[in-house]
Scaffold this motif. Structure first.
Motif, PDB file in Angstrom:
ATOM      1  N   UNK B 115      29.487  86.227 -21.019  1.00  0.00           N
ATOM      2  CA  UNK B 115      30.443  87.189 -20.476  1.00  0.00           C
ATOM      3  C   UNK B 115      31.082  87.990 -21.600  1.00  0.00           C
ATOM      4  N   UNK B 117      34.282  90.219 -22.318  1.00  0.00           N
ATOM      5  CA  UNK B 117      35.584  90.594 -21.778  1.00  0.00           C
ATOM      6  C   UNK B 117      36.033  91.893 -22.440  1.00  0.00           C
ATOM      7  N   UNK B 118      37.041  92.508 -21.853  1.00  0.00           N
ATOM      8  CA  UNK B 118      37.565  93.732 -22.464  1.00  0.00           C
ATOM      9  C   UNK B 118      38.049  93.468 -23.888  1.00  0.00           C
ATOM     10  N   UNK B 150      32.394  87.458 -12.044  1.00  0.00           N
ATOM     11  CA  UNK B 150      33.715  87.664 -12.640  1.00  0.00           C
ATOM     12  C   UNK B 150      34.128  89.125 -12.447  1.00  0.00           C
ATOM     13  N   UNK B 151      34.404  89.473 -11.211  1.00  0.00           N
ATOM     14  CA  UNK B 151      34.798  90.845 -10.928  1.00  0.00           C
ATOM     15  C   UNK B 151      36.324  90.880 -10.949  1.00  0.00           C
ATOM     16  N   UNK B 152      36.895  90.968 -12.131  1.00  0.00           N
ATOM     17  CA  UNK B 152      38.351  90.863 -12.203  1.00  0.00           C
ATOM     18  C   UNK B 152      38.916  91.617 -13.405  1.00  0.00           C
ATOM     19  N   UNK B 153      40.189  91.387 -13.647  1.00  0.00           N
ATOM     20  CA  UNK B 153      40.956  92.208 -14.585  1.00  0.00           C
ATOM     21  C   UNK B 153      40.538  92.090 -16.039  1.00  0.00           C
ATOM     22  N   UNK B 154      39.769  91.066 -16.397  1.00  0.00           N
ATOM     23  CA  UNK B 154      39.519  90.866 -17.822  1.00  0.00           C
ATOM     24  C   UNK B 154      38.054  90.994 -18.205  1.00  0.00           C
ATOM     25  N   UNK B 155      37.152  91.144 -17.226  1.00  0.00           N
ATOM     26  CA  UNK B 155      35.736  91.089 -17.549  1.00  0.00           C
ATOM     27  C   UNK B 155      35.104  92.473 -17.490  1.00  0.00           C
ATOM     28  N   UNK B 156      34.374  92.814 -18.527  1.00  0.00           N
ATOM     29  CA  UNK B 156      33.645  94.074 -18.556  1.00  0.00           C
ATOM     30  C   UNK B 156      32.520  94.017 -17.531  1.00  0.00           C
TER      31      UNK B 156
END
Lengths: 576, 195
Positions: B115, B117-118, B150-156
């Motif tokens: 994964x 992340x941003x 991981x469709x959320x605020x921290x994952x690219x």
């Protein structure tokens, strides 16, 4: 909410803080005291120092956003405290309003509070007054808002344009521990600031360290984590209970089934489901196989960090053989998602017992081959014995658990001290180190591999027959012919589980298992709905890694790599 | 070695050089197997198969595809399966790509395993930029390819928002065979197109 007597006498605490103690209640399965903010610092101090409690470990610190559960004070700050030898646990709760969201820091009481409070601040925006370095830990520095607040949209991400320099933290640490610098105005000397990671072979892919070096000796170390923070808790809040299981696989992905079991155990305790003996035995077998797999990679990679590659292949080949067994049962090599609320996805396959026995027979050879190469190896001994030491008191204060804590000489294993799933019926030993160095931690893992193999052997010998899931309406869909179409209860049950899923009663639970890295806890709050209201993991290596600067400062830079390996930091579990 | 300018064709893409221009998709073509010496070219005939004439780019492509040096940008679970791909059972070295480098300056194949992340984005971008051309990227697993579940605020939501990707590998995590297949696909493309 469950309100039963806790069986623990808090009268001394009541004497001390008077009406600061609002309520005695239960946070399953431990007693919980709810206190006013003004009395919080004193309560924590009392619980740590009073000889009757002596709760010397801050096991977990988190916040619950009560936005949808009550009108007034929005946040509950939750402290889970623990005395390890006595297996005594107490929860402390403190409600605070949104517009004035702060509590006093507990950093002076437990070292574990440092990172615990930073995470709570990062995720919920609760300030901890007096914290020496209250900044974000999991999210990046350009992030806006606090993602675990209930009114934060899960999809709202923020781009990060640049990594942090971390020089501000370095400056703070210099000021906090000036003696480590050992410099005078006459002899300022020269130091070098070096950045290690996050993309670095020794940093396990996602850990970053900024170190200040005097020659090859580390003066200060600033770890930065969060590079693999992928929002486990927020995702869990938007999925049904059984749908969370795949997310738990990816916490400690070296031993996925241990996480599955740890999570499901918490949900089952919340629902009051008792799983049948066969299910328990299968879970024990697979957890112990996972433990073996976890330790194989940890030790293999650690010895690679010391420069010896051959061992890794010896150990990894064994892991491949265990993969084959686990794949037969669960259908996946790595991310198994095997457990379900009230049981398992399916029963074991026909030749599972036979296959497992064949693998067990091979374990000693693989481990002994590796030990032959390292156990008496001069380089290995020089680089591990006496390196990366931590005292038992420090380890407890930092929230250490599992093999790392046992390396410091404490004979404590949840499988022995607080047995679950019938661990009390298996004959095995808990290896204990004596000086808390890298060598102890590595050797404990090698020994645990053998002990786990013993447990699996016994469990296979006495594998009970019977159902593999509980006879509970939430555990599985009722049989169509005999129940759903035959009577109204069956039909209603079928309808409810399909439409509403699993709905535990309102309440909260903290449940723990002995995962390969130590106590893996799940703190679940249920509002009675089909999704967890809050699902917090207590990741063992988060707190273990928080002690990393404390250990490596003063050590050689090359040894820091070896120490990191011996702690078994798994990024998925560390950052969640 | 007797290869005079006027004897060798200026452009090798003439009908006289069969075999090299359109190898079959799955066929690994070695320069030695492609018999390029023209009948009647005495100098070359005399040397037998000790000398092979081919195009510079093809030799380079051949060497390149059989000595990919991967840099594993491993962040999560997929990195563990990448370990499995490298280790003895699956043995990536059968495809010439076992020399794992952790310095981007020494590597030409980036395998993004895990994964992103941003928070990791600036690091990923910088490591990619530091690699020398030509460079290839395999996106291993669904997290790297699309963010996965991981469709959320921290994952690219997919690394192709930041860096170009040559092959996407499905799976969570992909089995080692899939990784090997992607490497073989990449090698075929390299021998087909020279890049």
């Amino acid at each position: 909410m469950v309100t039963t007597s806790t069986g623990i006498d808090f009268s001394k605490l009541r004497q001390r803080i008077g009406d600061g103690l609002l309520e005695e209640t239960v946070l399953l399965p431990m007693p919980c005291v709810r206190v006013k903010r003004a009395a919080l610092a004193e309560t924590l101090q009392f619980l740590r120092d009073d000889p009757e409690f002596r709760l010397h470990q801050l096991s977990e610190l988190t916040v619950v956003d009560m936005l949808y559960l009550r009108e007034d004070d929005r946040f509950d700050v939750v402290y889970l405290l623990r005395n390890i030898p006595n297996e005594l646990r107490v929860a402390v709760k403190c409600a605070i309003p949104e517009e004035d969201a702060w509590v006093p820091t507990a950093v002076g009481l437990w070292a574990a509070a440092d990172w615990g409070e930073r995470e709570a601040f990062d995720q919920y925006g609760v300030r901890f007054e007096g914290h020496p370095n209250l900044k974000r830990i999991l999210n990046h520095h350009e992030f806006v808002g606090h993602p675990l607040r209930k009114d934060y949209d899960i999809y709202r991400g923020h781009w990060c344009s640049e990594a942090e320099t971390l020089l501000d933290e370095l400056e703070l640490r210099r000021r906090r521990f000036p003696e480590r610098r050992n410099r005078t105005d006459e002899d300022p000397g020269e130091t070098m600031i070096l950045n290690i990671g996050p993309s670095h072979p020794a940093s396990h892919g996602t850990l970053r360290n900024l170190v200040e070096l005097d020659g090859e000796r580390i003066l200060y170390s600033i770890p930065e984590i969060g590079y693999l923070h992928r929002g486990f808790e927020k995702s869990a809040e938007t999925h049904e209970y059984n749908q969370v299981v795949p997310y738990t696989d990816r916490l400690n992905y070296l031993s996925a089934i241990s996480n599955n079991v740890g999570y499901i155990k918490a949900v089952e305790e919340l629902c009051g489901i008792e799983v049948p003996p066969r299910c328990q035995a299968i879970r024990v077998i697979l957890c112990e196989l996972s433990r073996i797999m976890d330790h194989l990679v940890c030790n293999g990679a650690n010895i690679v960090d010391l420069g010896a590659l051959t061992n890794f292949w010896y150990l990894f080949n064994l892991r491949e053989k265990i993969y084959n067994v686990i794949e037969g049962v669960t259908g996946a090599r790595l991310t198994n998602s095997y457990t379900r609320v009230g049981g398992l996805w399916n029963d074991i396959n026909d030749d599972f017992v036979e296959q497992t026995r064949a693998v067990l027979a091979e374990i000693p050879q693989h481990v002994d081959d590796t030990l032959k190469l390292v156990a008496r190896n001069r380089i290995f001994l020089d680089r591990t014995v006496g390196v990366g030491k931590i005292s038992l008191d420090d380890a407890i204060s930092y929230g250490w658990v599992g093999p790392c804590l046992r390396g410091c000489g404490l004979d404590h294993d949840l499988r022995k001290s607080d047995p679950y799933y019938g661990y009390e019926q298996y004959d095995f030993e808990v290896p204990v180190g004596h000086q808390g160095d890298s060598y102890d931690r590595i050797m404990i893992r090698f020994e645990e591999i053998k002990q786990s193999a013993r447990i699996v052997e016994q469990a296979l010998d006495n594998l009970p027959d019977g159902p593999f899931r509980a006879d509970h309406p939430m555990a599985y869909l009722p049989d169509k012919q005999s129940k759903t179409y035959a009577n109204i209860e069956g039909l209603v049950n079928h309808f409810k589980i399909v439409m509403h899923g699993i709905t535990p009663p309102q309440g909260e639970v903290y449940s723990w298992t002995e995962a390969p890295n130590g106590e893996l806890g799940f703190y679940i709050v249920s509002d009675g709905g089909m999704k967890p209201y809050k699902c917090k993991v207590r990741p063992p290596c988060f707190y273990i890694y928080s002690a990393f600067p404390h250990i490596v400062e003063g050590e050689m830079i090359a040894d820091a790599v070896a120490i990191l390996g011996s702690l078994n930091i798994v990024a998925g579990e560390l950052d969640r | 070695m007797g290869l005079k300018g006027e004897d060798t064709p200026a452009s090798p893409a003439t009908p006289d050089t069969p075999g090299m221009d359109s190898p079959k998709a799955n066929q690994i073509v070695y320069p030695r197997q492609a018999n390029l010496s023209r009948p009647g070219d005495a100098d070359v005939d005399m040397l037998g198969d000790a000398v092979t004439i081919t195009r510079m780019e093809e030799v380079v492509a051949w060497g390149r595809k059989n000595s990919l040096w991967p840099i594993p940008f491993g962040t999560a679970c997929c990195a563990i399966e990448f370990m499995g791909t490298v280790s003895s059972v699956f043995d990536i070295s059968r495809f010439g790509a076992e020399l794992v480098r952790f310095s981007p300056r020494q590597a030409d194949l980036m395998i993004v395993a895990g994964t992103i992340t941003y928070k990791m984005v600036p690091i990923l971008k910088r490591i990619y930029d530091q690699m020398c051309e030509p460079k290839y990227v395999l996106s291993m697993g669904v997290c790297a390819s699309s963010g996965g579940f991981y469709d959320n605020y921290c994952t690219l939501q997919g690394i192709d928002k930041v860096i170009p990707v040559d092959y996407y590998i499905a799976g969570c995590p992909p089995r080692p065979e899939s990784v090997l297949q992607a490497i073989v696909e990449l090698q075929n493309r390299m021998s087909r197109t020279g890049k």
